[in-house]
Each structure stands twice: as C-alpha cells, then as structure tokens.
Design a protein around this motif. Structure first.
Motif, PDB file in Angstrom:
ATOM      1  N   ASN A  42      28.035  49.271  28.594  1.00 47.29           N
ATOM      2  CA  ASN A  42      29.163  49.279  29.531  1.00 47.29           C
ATOM      3  C   ASN A  42      29.163  48.005  30.349  1.00 47.29           C
ATOM      4  N   HIS A  43      30.363  47.579  30.688  1.00 44.63           N
ATOM      5  CA  HIS A  43      30.467  46.366  31.501  1.00 44.63           C
ATOM      6  C   HIS A  43      31.620  46.520  32.487  1.00 44.63           C
ATOM      7  N   GLN A  44      31.419  45.988  33.690  1.00 49.40           N
ATOM      8  CA  GLN A  44      32.439  46.096  34.727  1.00 49.40           C
ATOM      9  C   GLN A  44      33.464  44.980  34.550  1.00 49.40           C
ATOM     10  N   LEU A  45      34.500  45.259  33.778  1.00 48.79           N
ATOM     11  CA  LEU A  45      35.547  44.240  33.591  1.00 48.79           C
ATOM     12  C   LEU A  45      36.575  44.315  34.714  1.00 48.79           C
ATOM     13  N   GLY A  46      36.778  45.510  35.201  1.00 46.16           N
ATOM     14  CA  GLY A  46      37.793  45.727  36.226  1.00 46.16           C
ATOM     15  C   GLY A  46      37.224  45.473  37.608  1.00 46.16           C
ATOM     16  N   PRO A  47      38.024  45.751  38.646  1.00 39.78           N
ATOM     17  CA  PRO A  47      37.512  45.632  40.016  1.00 39.78           C
ATOM     18  C   PRO A  47      36.376  46.627  40.240  1.00 39.78           C
ATOM     19  N   ASN A  48      35.611  46.437  41.330  1.00 36.16           N
ATOM     20  CA  ASN A  48      34.412  47.248  41.559  1.00 36.16           C
ATOM     21  C   ASN A  48      34.658  48.741  41.584  1.00 36.16           C
ATOM     22  N   ASP A  49      35.853  49.149  42.047  1.00 35.40           N
ATOM     23  CA  ASP A  49      36.101  50.586  42.136  1.00 35.40           C
ATOM     24  C   ASP A  49      36.692  51.156  40.846  1.00 35.40           C
ATOM     25  N   ASN A 197      45.925  42.576  28.194  1.00 33.39           N
ATOM     26  CA  ASN A 197      46.580  42.779  29.474  1.00 33.39           C
ATOM     27  C   ASN A 197      45.600  42.609  30.637  1.00 33.39           C
ATOM     28  N   TRP A 198      44.415  42.097  30.339  1.00 34.65           N
ATOM     29  CA  TRP A 198      43.401  41.969  31.386  1.00 34.65           C
ATOM     30  C   TRP A 198      42.579  40.721  31.112  1.00 34.65           C
ATOM     31  N   LEU A 199      42.672  39.759  32.052  1.00 36.85           N
ATOM     32  CA  LEU A 199      42.026  38.481  31.815  1.00 36.85           C
ATOM     33  C   LEU A 199      40.715  38.385  32.590  1.00 36.85           C
ATOM     34  N   THR A 200      39.655  37.958  31.922  1.00 37.65           N
ATOM     35  CA  THR A 200      38.387  37.768  32.630  1.00 37.65           C
ATOM     36  C   THR A 200      37.887  36.340  32.436  1.00 37.65           C
ATOM     37  N   ILE A 201      37.083  35.908  33.412  1.00 33.30           N
ATOM     38  CA  ILE A 201      36.337  34.654  33.301  1.00 33.30           C
ATOM     39  C   ILE A 201      34.858  35.036  33.362  1.00 33.30           C
ATOM     40  N   ASN A 202      34.133  34.688  32.342  1.00 31.29           N
ATOM     41  CA  ASN A 202      32.724  35.092  32.218  1.00 31.29           C
ATOM     42  C   ASN A 202      32.540  36.591  32.500  1.00 31.29           C
ATOM     43  N   GLY A 203      33.428  37.377  31.946  1.00 28.09           N
ATOM     44  CA  GLY A 203      33.296  38.831  32.017  1.00 28.09           C
ATOM     45  C   GLY A 203      33.712  39.455  33.335  1.00 28.09           C
ATOM     46  N   LYS A 204      34.289  38.661  34.237  1.00 26.68           N
ATOM     47  CA  LYS A 204      34.704  39.223  35.533  1.00 26.68           C
ATOM     48  C   LYS A 204      36.165  38.921  35.790  1.00 26.68           C
ATOM     49  N   SER A 205      36.753  39.802  36.588  1.00 26.13           N
ATOM     50  CA  SER A 205      38.131  39.587  36.970  1.00 26.13           C
ATOM     51  C   SER A 205      38.180  38.759  38.250  1.00 26.13           C
ATOM     52  N   GLN A 206      38.870  37.657  38.216  1.00 25.61           N
ATOM     53  CA  GLN A 206      39.060  36.765  39.370  1.00 25.61           C
ATOM     54  C   GLN A 206      37.762  36.472  40.132  1.00 25.61           C
ATOM     55  N   PRO A 207      36.741  35.985  39.450  1.00 25.30           N
ATOM     56  CA  PRO A 207      35.479  35.722  40.154  1.00 25.30           C
ATOM     57  C   PRO A 207      35.598  34.556  41.134  1.00 25.30           C
ATOM     58  N   ASP A 208      34.761  34.613  42.205  1.00 31.05           N
ATOM     59  CA  ASP A 208      34.554  33.453  43.075  1.00 31.05           C
ATOM     60  C   ASP A 208      33.322  32.737  42.555  1.00 31.05           C
ATOM     61  N   ILE A 209      33.454  31.454  42.296  1.00 34.46           N
ATOM     62  CA  ILE A 209      32.350  30.699  41.720  1.00 34.46           C
ATOM     63  C   ILE A 209      31.985  29.590  42.703  1.00 34.46           C
TER      64      ILE A 209
END
Ligand code: C2O
Ligand code: CU
Length: 465
Positions: A42-49, A197-209
């Motif tokens: 399992n991986h958290q692709l969506g927001p934390n909740d 319909n869901w875009l991730t960067i390095n497996g996260k949605s809208q990460p702060d880097i």
C-alpha cells in the motif's frame, strides 16, 4: 532542395562544438549492487486523510528505490518476484547487453511468481534513466512498478541540489484504489491511451521539496505515465536550461516550459533564489500545481555541485548517411484513422475484426505489430534511418531499445532541433528520421511508449547481428 540529412547536419554544426580533449576511461571497474523485490504494497498516493492505495511496487516504495551507479560500473540487481504473476525489469535508455534488456518473451522468459533473476550489466553512459516492468507493462507499470536510475560521472553527484523527480498520472477510483476495470480497455487503446486522474511527484501529491537557496538546481524530470504527455512550467514561467534529454547531455538551451512524453526524461537547470517556486502542469489552461520547491538556506553549506556543462560531448556524433540503410515505417490505425484492415497471424483482417476479436488496432507497414514481428534485420555497425510516418490522428512516443538515435526534433517550438534521445514524441501526421548506428547486437524492441498502443499492435523488433 535541402535533404533531411543536410538540415540535420546544419543544425548540428550550429549546436554542437566537439571538445578536443581526449576522454580517459576509468581504469577500474566497480560494482554497484542492489536488491529489488516486487510485491503488493500500500502507498499513500492521496492526501493524508485519504485511504492508501493498494499498488504493485519495488521494495514497497513508490517510486521504487533510486538506483545509482558510476559510469563504467557493473550494475548488479538481484530481483525477486513476489507478484501474483510473471514479470521482468527493463532498464530504459541504457545501452545494455541484449540479454539484460528485460523484455519478456524476447530477451528473457518472464520471471514467474515466486521466481528470481539477477540482472548484471555495465553502464557505459552517465545520465538519467529509469527502470520498469516489461511484461504486461500497460498494467504492471500503471500499478506502480517503476523507479529512477542515475549513472553518475562523479561520486558526489546527486546532492541536495540535484533531484530526480518522477511524475506519474494514476487512474484512481473514488476510494483511491487503482481503477482496475478499465485495464485493457479498447477505447483507451484506440485513442490516446490510458489517461489518469491523479498526478504524483515521487509518489506524492503536491509535495513540498526543500532545496538549497541561491543555487542552481538540477532537476531530472521523468514521466512514467502510461500514456499522458505531461507539460511542465514553473511559476511566472521562470526560465530553465535543458542540459540533457533522455539521459544524454545536449548543448544547453533555454525554455520556459517543457513537455515530456511517457518515458522521456529532461535534465533542467533552474536558478533558485529565496522565493518558493511551484512546478505546474500546464496542459489545462488553469494549470495544476504538482510540487513546490521551498528554498532552505541551511542546505547551502556544501559547495555547489551543479553547473552548466559547457560544450558537452554527445555520446556519438550524427553519423554519415551516405551508406545508410533506410527503413520506412508507416504507422497507421487508431480511432478516426485510415486503416481499413491489416495483416495479423499471416492473414488479412478488417480493422473491426481485429479490434473486437484481438484487441489490436495499430499497424506498422500494414501488419499488426507484435514482439515477434520483425521490422528490420541489420548488420552490426550499420548506419540506420528509421523513416517513420505517423499517419494517424494521435500522438505517439516512439522508443527504441538499446540505442539512442538522432532526430531533428519538433518538440521544442517551431524550429527543429537536432537531439540524441531514446523516445521521440511524434505529432499526428509527422514524418521523422530516427538515425542511429546499429552497434549493439540483439533483438531490440521499437514501440510506442503509450502502453495501450504498444499492447494493441504498435511494436516490432529490430534485430542486429
Ligand atoms: Cu521503457 Cu520497451 O520500454
Ligand atoms: Cu502510440
């Protein structure tokens, strides 16, 4: 009349200054050793909740671990398959020993569930690459089986000012589960492929880097989507320098936005000051924030490592074309196209029959492609021109295994630019020459990297002996 060759040559003369310095090879070959296991995780692709997403992953992370090696290394990857079905790993863009190319049914038998395989090969080019499943890749890559691979020129590359960013476009349902019912949908295969319909960067949605402030940052952007070209720009259309394409250094050029087809990579240098920057996907007029780069002064202590490569040497120059072997490839099919029927399994079928009975809808030169349809037989060392014509209503990301090719690219605005790359995004009706030296013996796939197109017939084999 200006021939293609002259115009390419002219472009090259204008854009490439060959270095006169001799190049030295490293005397010592070192080993880079990795272990990869593919499994359900399992991986958290969506927001934390949001609920986490059941995926198929390498080492239970998305993307899979970033593999690094030094140029000239022997890279050894011990792989275990804990998936419920067979798989293989392909090392995209690496000029590799054919037996290690990882194409199920062509260069190796698929690795069964519970089985293992050791990949071992020398990496002769530095740059940004990636690895991914190459068995039913339309499903396995869409479930998460991919990761980045960087071959470094010097051991201290890839500090905090050098980032590998993998963008993916997932198709999720309302519970953040991968949309499974649409795997293999003929509608996707006949149109642009499986868009998500869901875009991730390095497996996260809208990460702060966080990135060092007041520095040049090298971003290695890679699009691992099944089918969607992704179009990136920074806030305020901040300019950036393109320094490498598909791993290969190019003569740097400035852009304000860059479009990447599935499988393509671009290494970009961008100046970070003290303001955060957003990375946006700009295919839609409103744009979509995909990540934020947050400058962090405390990351500034190490000396800067990233600088503009001056006069980079291409892996190999554009070859002389006098004796070149020309292989015409006429690409047809898809929705709203002009393909009435094609050869498949030794006989002619109507497109309707092919689509409804076999799920095939694309052809090269009137023949539905497949991993055993031979497009060309070449002798080692031959200079080759794949003269491709995209006679369809759709874009295609044409990828050649085991070789990089020169192409007068129309991907960067109106005037063509001579570039060396491994995947070329063709516009509908575009004609292009992909020029390479067939210096690597073996059976090499040539296919569209929009994976549903590949599965539905846009694939063939080029054999070098
Ligand atoms: Cu990245 Cu045949 O693929
Ligand atoms: Cu395609």
């Amino acid at each position: 009349m200006i021939t293609r060759r002259q115009s390419l040559k002219h472009l090259l003369a204008a854009s490439t200054t060959m270095s006169l310095l001799p190049s030295f090879s490293l005397a010592q070959v070192t080993q880079s050793h990795y272990a990869l296991t593919a499994s359900l995780a399992n991986h958290q692709l969506g927001p934390n909740d949001a609920p986490s997403t059941p995926c198929w992953l390498y080492n239970e992370t998305s993307p899979g671990p970033l593999i690094t090696a030094m140029k000239g290394d022997n890279l050894k990857v011990e792989f275990i398959n804990h998936l419920p079905e067979p798989t293989t790993i392909h090392w995209h863009g690496i000029r590799i020993d054919n037996a290690m190319d990882g194409v199920a049914g062509v260069t190796q038998p698929p690795i069964p569930s519970g089985g293992s395989f050791t990949y071992s090969f020398t990496v002769k080019d530095s740059g940004s690459f990636w690895y991914h499943s190459h068995n039913k890749s339309w499903e396995q890559v869409a479930r998460g089986l991919y990761g980045g691979l960087v071959v470094k020129d010097s051991p201290d590359e890839l500090g905090s000012d050098d980032l590998f960013l993998i963008a993916d476009d997932w198709r999720l349902d309302e519970n953040f589960a991968i949309h499974e019912d649409s795997f293999g949908a003929l509608h996707d295969a006949a149109h642009a492929g499986r868009f998500g319909n869901w875009l991730t960067i390095n497996g996260k949605s809208q990460p702060d880097i966080t990135v060092p402030s007041h520095r040049y940052l090298r971003l290695r952007l890679c699009n691992t989507a099944n089918a969607r070209p992704l179009h990136f720009a920074f806030s305020d259309w901040q300019t950036m320098q393109v320094v490498a394409l598909d791993g290969a250094l190019c003569q740097p050029f400035e852009v304000t936005n860059i479009r990447l087809a599935p499988a393509q990579r671009a290494d970009l240098l961008i100046k970070i000051n003290d303001r955060p920057l957003t990375l946006n996907e700009v295919s839609h007029p409103d744009g979509l924030v995909v990540a934020r780069l947050i400058p962090e002064p405390s990351l500034n202590t190490a000396p800067p490592k990233v600088s503009l490569p001056l006069n980079p040497q291409p892996w190999y120059p554009l070859p002389q074309l006098d004796e070149a072997r020309i292989i015409p490839i006429h690409m047809q099919g898809g929705a709203m196209g002009n393909l009435g029927g094609a050869m498949h399994g030794g006989r002619m079928h109507s497109l309707r029959e092919l689509a409804s009975e076999q799920g095939k809808i694309w052809a090269f030169n009137g023949i539905v492609g497949g991993p055993h349809e031979r497009l060309a037989e070449l002798s080692q060392g031959e200079v080759v021109v794949l003269r491709i014509w995209n006679d369809s209503r759709w874009e295609h990301a044409m990828h050649l295994h085991g070789h990089h090719f020169w192409v007068a690219s129309r991907e960067f605005g109106h005037s063509p630019r001579a570039v060396l790359r491994d995947t070329y995004l063709m516009a509908p009706d575009e004609r292009a020459d992909l020029i390479f030296i067939a210096d690597n013996p073996g059976k090499w796939l040539f296919h569209c990297h929009m994976m549903e197109h590949h599965a539905a017939g846009m694939v063939g084999v080029i054999e070098v002996t």
